[in-house]
Design an enzyme around this catalytic site. Structure first.
Site, PDB file in Angstrom:
ATOM      1  N   HIS A 186      -1.304 -44.584  -1.599  1.00  0.00           N
ATOM      2  CA  HIS A 186      -2.632 -45.106  -1.923  1.00  0.00           C
ATOM      3  C   HIS A 186      -3.594 -45.108  -0.740  1.00  0.00           C
ATOM      4  CE1 HIS A 186      -2.625 -49.353  -0.304  1.00  0.00           C
ATOM      5  NE2 HIS A 186      -1.356 -49.049  -0.172  1.00  0.00           N
TER       6      HIS A 186
ATOM      7  N   GLY B  62       4.488 -47.931   1.881  1.00  0.00           N
ATOM      8  CA  GLY B  62       4.713 -48.053   3.316  1.00  0.00           C
ATOM      9  C   GLY B  62       5.513 -49.269   3.716  1.00  0.00           C
TER      10      GLY B  62
ATOM     11  N   GLN C  40      -1.301 -45.091   8.250  1.00  0.00           N
ATOM     12  CA  GLN C  40      -2.730 -44.860   8.465  1.00  0.00           C
ATOM     13  C   GLN C  40      -3.027 -43.488   9.065  1.00  0.00           C
ATOM     14  OE1 GLN C  40      -5.358 -46.384   7.497  1.00  0.00           O
ATOM     15  NE2 GLN C  40      -4.563 -48.347   6.798  1.00  0.00           N
TER      16      GLN C  40
ATOM     17  N   SER D 237       2.399 -43.699   2.878  1.00  0.00           N
ATOM     18  CA  SER D 237       2.034 -44.341   1.617  1.00  0.00           C
ATOM     19  C   SER D 237       1.052 -43.494   0.828  1.00  0.00           C
ATOM     20  CB  SER D 237       1.427 -45.714   1.896  1.00  0.00           C
ATOM     21  OG  SER D 237       1.067 -46.369   0.696  1.00  0.00           O
TER      22      SER D 237
ATOM     23  N   THR E 272      15.024 -46.401 -10.749  1.00  0.00           N
ATOM     24  CA  THR E 272      14.700 -45.071 -11.240  1.00  0.00           C
ATOM     25  C   THR E 272      13.509 -44.500 -10.474  1.00  0.00           C
ATOM     26  OG1 THR E 272      15.476 -45.684 -13.445  1.00  0.00           O
ATOM     27  CG2 THR E 272      14.070 -43.740 -13.293  1.00  0.00           C
TER      28      THR E 272
ATOM     29  N   CYS F 276      -2.806 -56.743   3.692  1.00  0.00           N
ATOM     30  CA  CYS F 276      -1.507 -57.406   3.560  1.00  0.00           C
ATOM     31  C   CYS F 276      -1.438 -58.689   4.376  1.00  0.00           C
ATOM     32  CB  CYS F 276      -0.387 -56.460   3.994  1.00  0.00           C
ATOM     33  SG  CYS F 276      -0.210 -55.020   2.926  1.00  0.00           S
TER      34      CYS F 276
END
Length: 390
Positions: free
Chosen positions: A199, A69, A177, A197, A235, A324
């Site tokens: 995870h 994200g 979220q 995202s 990659t 974060c």
């Protein structure tokens, strides 16, 4: 240890993990290689892109895979600014945006952009009157997260998208979220770009994506890249993309079931706090504007960090806000957006629920919080009495 920090990250789903290992061992070719092994990886990559695009109800030509994200927010904002709908240097952003957005905006301000931050109302929603009055002729971008990661309020993306379109302004929204917890298929086509995202939805860490409307002729921030149509270098992580796709399919398939479950658990947890309700402030909106599995709150007179450590000592993992942001030892961004003073901001904690959460667990957590608060206040009274006697 009972985990109540699902807004920070989620455990990897078993089926997603199985897909990761299978693809990593059997489809290991570089998608840019011209031989058959590379071609198989490329075919799988495009199949995953199409599957996820269908999950969002968007054109797959605008869907790009990223490391998550934070990178998605960065790349989307830079892409939109490289192809504005009109000339200008003014950006409007939510005050409670994720730290990755604030980081980009901080750099852009040094490069000559002006940024207006929109606060939240007392119920955690965007102050729309403030947003409307902040629009200038030179406003070229609005960036507002769909769901706040710290209190779970759901912002009116449809209304903001309409305003942006009427004023020829690009609109980026952070869906990190909300994807997997809310049906975003009616909203995704309305924005200029959005990020998501892996995870946060029981997929792997280090994988996510960004959508940029294919009609926008963006220019790459990193020159010379050949992967993902030049949006980013490196990659492509096909095993993680396959696992993300499996996780997305599973979580989307249980949206209604999860909503019902989390609403019940939320109400149950808040009910257990009844004995200390005079000290508790839960920041939330009405049900239709509130993600049920995120509970952002503060307890008057008790620092959130101390409460988090006490819960940890007693076997519960909670947080004091966005993971974060915590590493920087700064108050959660939402506390500033809500207008809390410094002491109130320090009291903030977040409890977030996930698939493994049970009614028994939330009751036990609530009872533990009540005991911690009562013990703290009793100790405080004893200290005051002792001080008077001395």
């Amino acid at each position: 240890m009972i985990y109540f920090d699902f807004a920070a990250t989620t455990p990897l789903d078993a089926d997603a993990a199985e897909a990761y290992v299978k693809v990593a061992t059997e489809y290991f070719g570089n998608t840019q290689s011209l031989h058959d092994i590379g071609g198989q990886s490329q075919q799988l990559l495009e199949s995953c892109r199409e599957e996820l695009a269908n999950a969002f109800a968007i054109n797959k030509k605008g869907l790009y895979f990223t490391s998550g994200g934070s990178e998605g927010n960065f790349l989307a904002i830079e892409a939109l600014l490289s192809a504005p709908l009109k000339s200008g240097n003014h950006i409007i952003a939510g005050m409670a945006e994720h730290s990755s957005v604030h980081g980009v905006l901080k750099r852009l301000k040094k490069n000559g952009y002006e940024v207006t931050f929109i606060p939240l109302t007392s119920n955690g929603l965007m102050d729309m009157n403030f947003l409307l009055s902040s629009i200038r002729p030179e406003t070229i971008l609005i960036t507002v997260q769909h769901v706040n990661s710290e209190i779970g309020t759901i912002q009116p993306v449809e209304e903001i998208a309409k305003i942006a379109k009427e004023n020829k302004i690009h609109f980026h929204s952070d869906f990190v979220q909300s994807f997997g917890k809310i049906d975003v298929t009616t909203l995704a086509p309305l924005v200029s770009s959005f990020s998501f995202s892996g995870h946060k939805i029981y997929g792997p860490k280090g994988i996510g994506g960004v959508y940029i409307n294919p009609s926008i002729a963006w220019k790459p921030f990193f020159p010379g890249g050949s992967h993902e149509s030049g949006l980013r270098p490196g990659t492509v992580n096909v095993p993680a993309i396959a696992a993300l796709t499996v996780a997305a399919q599973k979580i989307i398939g249980r949206l209604d079931k999860d909503h019902t479950k989390f609403q019940l658990l939320r109400e149950t947890f808040i009910e257990t706090l009844e004995p200390i309700k005079e000290s508790v402030k839960v920041y939330q909106a009405d049900d239709h504007r509130q993600l049920a599995n995120i509970i952002g709150m503060r307890i008057s007179g008790i620092e959130g960090q101390w409460m988090m450590l006490e819960c940890n000592r007693l076997g519960f993992a909670i947080s004091t806000g966005s993971a974060c942001q915590i590493g920087m030892q700064a108050p959660a961004k939402v506390t500033e957006a809500l207008g809390l003073d410094k002491d109130e901001a320090k009291e903030f904690i977040r409890i977030s629920l996930g698939h493994s959460s049970t009614k028994e667990q939330v009751i036990t957590l609530g009872e533990t919080v009540v005991k911690i608060v009562k013990s703290f206040k009793m100790a405080s009274r004893d200290r005051k009495k002792q001080s008077v006697l001395e």
